[in-house]
Design an enzyme around this catalytic site. Structure first.
Site, PDB file in Angstrom:
ATOM      1  CD  GLU A  52      62.743   6.710 -13.756  1.00 18.11           C
ATOM      2  OE1 GLU A  52      62.460   5.842 -14.600  1.00 18.11           O
ATOM      3  OE2 GLU A  52      62.090   6.868 -12.700  1.00 18.11           O
ATOM      4  CD  GLU A 200      54.375   3.738 -15.081  1.00 18.83           C
ATOM      5  OE1 GLU A 200      54.609   3.225 -13.983  1.00 18.83           O
ATOM      6  OE2 GLU A 200      54.720   3.210 -16.167  1.00 18.83           O
ATOM      7  CD  GLU A 322      58.129   5.039 -18.317  1.00 18.35           C
ATOM      8  OE1 GLU A 322      58.167   3.877 -17.860  1.00 18.35           O
ATOM      9  OE2 GLU A 322      58.038   6.064 -17.622  1.00 18.35           O
TER      10      GLU A 322
HETATM   11  O1  AHR Z   1      61.323   2.537 -16.711  1.00 19.82           O
HETATM   12  C1  AHR Z   1      61.253   2.093 -15.398  1.00 19.82           C
HETATM   13  C2  AHR Z   1      59.937   2.472 -14.730  1.00 19.82           C
HETATM   14  O2  AHR Z   1      58.881   1.817 -15.373  1.00 19.82           O
HETATM   15  C3  AHR Z   1      59.543   3.917 -14.801  1.00 19.82           C
HETATM   16  O3  AHR Z   1      60.155   4.680 -13.823  1.00 19.82           O
HETATM   17  C4  AHR Z   1      58.061   3.854 -14.579  1.00 19.82           C
HETATM   18  O4  AHR Z   1      57.385   4.933 -15.179  1.00 19.82           O
HETATM   19  C5  AHR Z   1      57.682   2.518 -15.177  1.00 19.82           C
HETATM   20  O5  AHR Z   1      56.860   1.785 -14.331  1.00 19.82           O
END
Ligand code: AHR
Length: 519
Positions: A52, A200, A322
Site C-alpha cells: 500500500e 474495507e 490482508e
Molecule cells: O494494512 C493496513 C490497513 O489495515 C489497511 O490499509 C486496511 O485495509 C486495514 O485496516
C-alpha cells in the site's frame, strides 16, 4: 473392586505411565498423510503479497526513482525485485488498503513532474507525490513476473473513474482511455486479471452497512468491463474477523456477480489499544500471538460454511487479501507508518497461516500478506541502499514448494503446548504433492522450550529420499538487522529417520521445518 473402579484405576495408571515416559516413546505426536489422496490444488496466489501507499513501502521500498544511486530499473530498486523473484511472488495487491478508497488513479499518470499531489490522510498525513502510479505498478509486476491485483476506489470514487481505469489498462483499440495510455508511453494494453471493488467498505472505505455495500458493489462491478479479451476476476469487499453478517449479506445479495470475496484478519496480541512490541516480548506474548493466529482457522471455516450455503460449488473464491501480525511501531518512527521489525515469532506466524490457507485451499484462492516492505509483517526492510530479509521472508522461501501443488490431507495427533492456564496444540502442519510427485510437509513447533519428536506415516508412498530445511534461532525474539542480517536464516535439516513408510522427524523447539520426500 467394581468393573467401573477397575477401569478408572487402569486409565489412571496408563496416563501416569505416559507422563513418565520419555517423549520419544510417547506415540502422542503423529501425522498420517494420505500421500496418494488429495483432490484440491493449493492456488499459488495463496503466497501473494499486498503493498500500500503507506509509510516506506512504496517509496524507498520499491520506488527510488530513475536518478537514484541505488541500482534500479526505471526507478524500481533491483535488490527488492531480485529478492521477491526468488520466492516466486505470484500476485501483488495495490494501491491499498484504506489508501485505495482515497486514490484517484488519474493523478498517477503522465509526466511525473506534472502529477498533482495528495494528502495521505490515513497514513501519517504526508504528502504523496504520485510518482508511483499505474504505469510504475504494472512495470513492477512485469519485473517481478507476478499478476497485478488492483483495488479500485468505491468510497470516494465514481463508477466512471473505476470503469475508465480498466479501459486505460486493458483496451487495445482506439478509445479515449487507450489513447491516453499510448500518449503516456505504453502502446500495448496490459493484462489485468484481479480487480477489487473497494477495500474495507465497512470501515475506512466508506463505513457502509452490508446491505448498502452489496447494492453499491452490484452497480460498480457492472462497469468493470472485459475489454480486448482480458477477463477480470472481480473481488467484492468481504468481512473481517468474526463479522459473519457481512459475509451472509454479500453472498445472499451479490454472489452471482462476483468471482471472489475478500477477508481480512490481523493478529494483534494485546489488542488494538495495547499492542505488543515487535521485539521486546516474553513467552506470554509469544503464546498469545500463536493462540490468536490460530483463530483464523475457525474463522475461515465459519465464513466458508456461510459461503457454502449460497455457493455449494465453491465458485466464489475466498481472497484473504490482508493478513499478518500487527505490533507497535518501532520506537522513534512515525506512528502512521506502521514500521515494525519481524522476529522468529513472525516466522511461526507465517508458517501457521500458510499451513491453514493450504488446508482450506478448496475455498481460499488467494492470500496477501500485509505489507511486503517496511510495513507491518514485512518480508524485506530497507535503509537507504541496504536491505534485510526478515524471518517471514525465509518462511515464504521455504514454503514456495506448495505453490500449485495438490494439498494432501493430514491427520495430526500431538501434545499440547501449555502456558500457564492455557494450551494450544504444539504442532501445526500441512502437506502437498507437486507435479513431479515430490511430497512437502511443512511443520511448526510452537513450543519455545521443548523439541518434538513426530512420526509421520505416509499412506501409499514409500519415501526413500528425504531432505529438509529448518528455521529457528536462539531466542523467541531473535531478528535480523542491517548489521547482522543472518541471525535468523534457514539451515539444512536432517534430524529425521526412516523406517518402512514412516518418517520420524525431530523438530527443534520454536521452529519451522519443511521436509521434502521423494522417490
Ligand atoms: O494494512 C493496513 C490497513 O489495515 C489497511 O490499509 C486496511 O485495509 C486495514 O485496516
Amino acid at each position: 473392586m467394581s468393573v467401573r473402579r477397575l477401569a478408572i484405576f487402569l486409565l489412571g495408571l496408563c496416563l501416569l505411565c505416559v507422563n513418565f515416559m520419555p517423549e520419544e516413546q510417547q506415540a502422542m505426536n503423529s501425522l498420517v498423510i494420505e500421500a496418494d489422496a488429495g483432490k484440491h490444488t493449493i492456488n499459488k496466489n495463496i503466497y501473494g503479497h499486498f503493498s500500500e501507499h503507506l509509510g516506506r513501502c512504496i517509496y524507498e521500498g520499491y520506488w527510488v526513482g530513475e536518478d537514484s544511486s541505488i541500482p534500479n530499473v526505471r526507478g524500481i530498486r533491483q535488490d527488492v525485485v531480485e529478492a521477491l523473484r526468488k520466492i516466486e511472488i505470484p500476485v501483488l495487491r495495490w494501491p491499498g488498503g484504506c489508501f485505495a478508497d482515497d486514490y484517484h488513479w488519474m493523478d498517477g499518470i503522465g509526466p511525473r513532474g506534472d502529477r498533482p499531489t495528495l494528502i495521505n490522510t490515513h497514513w501519517g498525513g504526508v504528502t504523496e507525490n504520485n510518482h508511483f502510479g499505474t504505469h510504475e505498478f504494472l512495470d513492477l509486476c512485469e519485473q517481478l513476473g507476478c499478476e497485478p491485483y488492483v483495488c479500485g476506489n468505491v468510497g470516494s470514487g465514481s463508477v466512471k473513474e473505476m470503469r475508465d481505469w480498466v479501459e486505460y489498462i486493458t483496451f487495445d483499440g482506439t478509445s479515449p482511455m487507450a489513447d491516453l495510455r499510448r500518449g503516456n508511453g505504453r502502446n500495448e494494453p496490459w493484462k489485468l486479471k484481479y480487480f477489487g471493488v473497494g477495500n474495507e467498505n465497512w470501515g475506512c472505505g466508506g463505513n457502509m452497512r452490508p446491505e448498502f455495500y452489496a447494492d453499491v458493489y452490484r452497480r460498480f462491478q457492472t462497469y468493470v468491463r472485459n475489454f480486448s479479451g482480458n477477463r477480470i476476476y472481480k473481488i467484492a469487499c468481504g468481512s473481517y474477523g468474526e463479522n459473519y453478517e457481512w459475509t451472509e449479506v454479500l453472498m445472499r445479495e451479490a454472489a452471482s456477480q462476483m468471482h471472489g470475496l475478500s477477508y481480512h484478519y490481523y493478529t494483534v496480541p494485546g489488542g488494538w489499544g495495547n499492542k505488543n512490541s515487535a521485539t521486546e516480548f516474553d513467552e506470554s506474548d509469544w503464546f498469545e500471538t500463536m493462540r490468536l493466529g490460530l483463530k483464523i482457522d475457525d474463522y475461515i471455516a465459519e465464513h466458508s460454511t456461510i459461503m457454502d450455503r449460497y455457493d455449494p460449488e465453491k465458485r466464489v473464491g475466498m481472497i484473504v487479501d490482508e493478513w499478518g501480525a500487527w505490533y507497535l511501531v518501532e520506537p522513534e518512527t512515525n506512528p502512521g507508518f506502521l514500521y515494525q521489525q519481524s522476529t522468529l515469532r513472525d516466522a511461526l506466524m507465517a508458517g501457521l497461516n500458510l499451513n491453514i490457507f493450504n488446508s482450506h485451499c478448496e475455498r481460499v484462492q488467494m492470500a496477501n500478506l500485509a505489507q511486503t516492505i517496511n510495513v507491518l509483517q514485512s518480508l524485506i526492510l530497507t535503509k537507504d541502499e541496504n536491505i534485510v530479509l526478515t524471518p517471514t521472508y525465509h518462511v515464504f522461501d521455504m514454503y514456495k514448494v506448495h505453490q500449485d501443488a495438490i494439498m494432501l490431507p493430514v491427520r495430526i495427533q500431538c501434545r499440547d503446548y501449555v502456558f500457564e492456564e492455557e494450551k494450544i496444540p504444539c504442532l501445526n502442519v500441512s502437506a502437498s504433492r507437486d507435479d513431479e510427485g515430490k511430497i512437502h510437509v511443512s511443520l511448526c513447533n510452537f513450543d519455545p522450550n521443548k523439541a518434538v519428536k513426530v512420526t509421520c506415516e505416509l499412506r501409499g508412498f514409500p519415501p526413500p529420499n528425504l531432505k529438509g530445511h529448518v528455521l529457528t534461532a536462539d531466542r523467541i525474539n531473535s531478528f535480523n538487522t542491517f548489521k547482522n542480517p543472518n541471525e535468523v536464516k534457514p539451515r539444512k535439516f536432517d534430524a529425521f529417520s526412516l523406517k518402512g513408510s514412516t518418517v520420524t522427524i525431530n523438530l527443534p523447539a520454536k521452529s519451522v521445518v519443511v521436509v521434502e520426500i521423494s522417490k
